[in-house]
Scaffold this motif. Structure first.
Motif, PDB file in Angstrom:
ATOM      1  N   ASP A  52      14.780   3.022  16.185  1.00  0.00           N
ATOM      2  CA  ASP A  52      13.349   3.297  16.136  1.00  0.00           C
ATOM      3  C   ASP A  52      13.089   4.636  16.813  1.00  0.00           C
ATOM      4  N   THR A  53      13.434   5.705  16.122  1.00  0.00           N
ATOM      5  CA  THR A  53      13.321   7.032  16.713  1.00  0.00           C
ATOM      6  C   THR A  53      11.880   7.440  16.959  1.00  0.00           C
ATOM      7  N   SER A  54      10.921   6.799  16.296  1.00  0.00           N
ATOM      8  CA  SER A  54       9.523   7.172  16.490  1.00  0.00           C
ATOM      9  C   SER A  54       9.059   6.910  17.918  1.00  0.00           C
ATOM     10  N   GLU A  55       9.772   6.058  18.633  1.00  0.00           N
ATOM     11  CA  GLU A  55       9.404   5.778  20.015  1.00  0.00           C
ATOM     12  C   GLU A  55       9.716   6.940  20.944  1.00  0.00           C
ATOM     13  N   TYR A  56      10.703   7.776  20.588  1.00  0.00           N
ATOM     14  CA  TYR A  56      11.066   8.828  21.523  1.00  0.00           C
ATOM     15  C   TYR A  56      11.067  10.236  20.938  1.00  0.00           C
ATOM     16  N   LEU A  57      10.915  10.381  19.629  1.00  0.00           N
ATOM     17  CA  LEU A  57      10.772  11.708  19.055  1.00  0.00           C
ATOM     18  C   LEU A  57       9.292  12.067  18.995  1.00  0.00           C
ATOM     19  N   SER A  58       8.991  13.293  19.315  1.00  0.00           N
ATOM     20  CA  SER A  58       7.588  13.708  19.276  1.00  0.00           C
ATOM     21  C   SER A  58       7.095  13.699  17.831  1.00  0.00           C
ATOM     22  N   ARG A  59       5.823  13.461  17.654  1.00  0.00           N
ATOM     23  CA  ARG A  59       5.218  13.427  16.323  1.00  0.00           C
ATOM     24  C   ARG A  59       5.408  14.774  15.630  1.00  0.00           C
ATOM     25  N   ALA A  60       5.285  15.868  16.383  1.00  0.00           N
ATOM     26  CA  ALA A  60       5.448  17.200  15.790  1.00  0.00           C
ATOM     27  C   ALA A  60       6.857  17.382  15.247  1.00  0.00           C
ATOM     28  N   LEU A  61       7.849  16.911  15.992  1.00  0.00           N
ATOM     29  CA  LEU A  61       9.233  17.033  15.541  1.00  0.00           C
ATOM     30  C   LEU A  61       9.474  16.191  14.292  1.00  0.00           C
ATOM     31  N   VAL A  62       8.952  14.978  14.280  1.00  0.00           N
ATOM     32  CA  VAL A  62       9.107  14.105  13.117  1.00  0.00           C
ATOM     33  C   VAL A  62       8.452  14.744  11.896  1.00  0.00           C
ATOM     34  N   ASP A  63       7.248  15.293  12.062  1.00  0.00           N
ATOM     35  CA  ASP A  63       6.553  15.936  10.945  1.00  0.00           C
ATOM     36  C   ASP A  63       7.309  17.178  10.460  1.00  0.00           C
ATOM     37  N   THR A  64       7.859  17.941  11.396  1.00  0.00           N
ATOM     38  CA  THR A  64       8.636  19.127  11.032  1.00  0.00           C
ATOM     39  C   THR A  64       9.881  18.734  10.237  1.00  0.00           C
TER      40      THR A  64
END
Length: 139
Positions: A52-64
């Protein structure tokens, strides 16, 4: 939204760590240390689980990352379309002008595989036509 059951627990933390937590409370929009520690634990558990990487990756990084993947997907789709057009042109041209028996087709396929490997797939119909005109100038 369902109500969460909160349980009280005692945690012993270094004074310097507590001071750092207090310094980040406002920055992280946390009302208190408990909220901050809960967020930090969720983040760390997500990191440990890595499912569940969404717990620790920033939203900006995920969107990028999503944007980069979408760009690559579009680029690959365009390249594959161009490749299919070239292959279609060659297939129709060869089929319209030659009557090749199965042995010749196998030899041609082997040659084509070798050429694609040698050129990293960078060959077009026009390149193949120019080569054929050099090999068979009377055609």
């Amino acid at each position: 939204m369902s109500e969460q059951r909160i349980q009280r627990t005692v945690v012993w933390l270094d004074a310097a760590l507590l001071a750092r937590i207090d310094g980040w409370l406002e920055e992280d929009n946390c009302k208190n240390r408990s909220e901050f520690i809960s967020k930090a634990l969720r983040f760390y558990m997500g990191y440990l689980a890595t499912e569940d990487t969404s717990e620790y990756l920033s939203r900006a990084l995920v969107d990028t990352l999503r944007g980069t993947l979408a760009d690559n997907e579009n680029r690959l789709r365009t390249l594959l379309f161009k490749l299919c057009v070239e292959v279609n042109m060659m297939g129709h041209t060869v089929a319209a002008h030659f009557r090749a028996d199965p042995v010749n087709r196998r030899e041609l396929r082997a040659y084509a595989v070798d050429e694609v490997l040698r050129t990293n797939g960078k060959i077009s119909f026009d390149d193949a036509l120019d080569l054929q005109r050099q090999v068979y100038p009377d055609r």
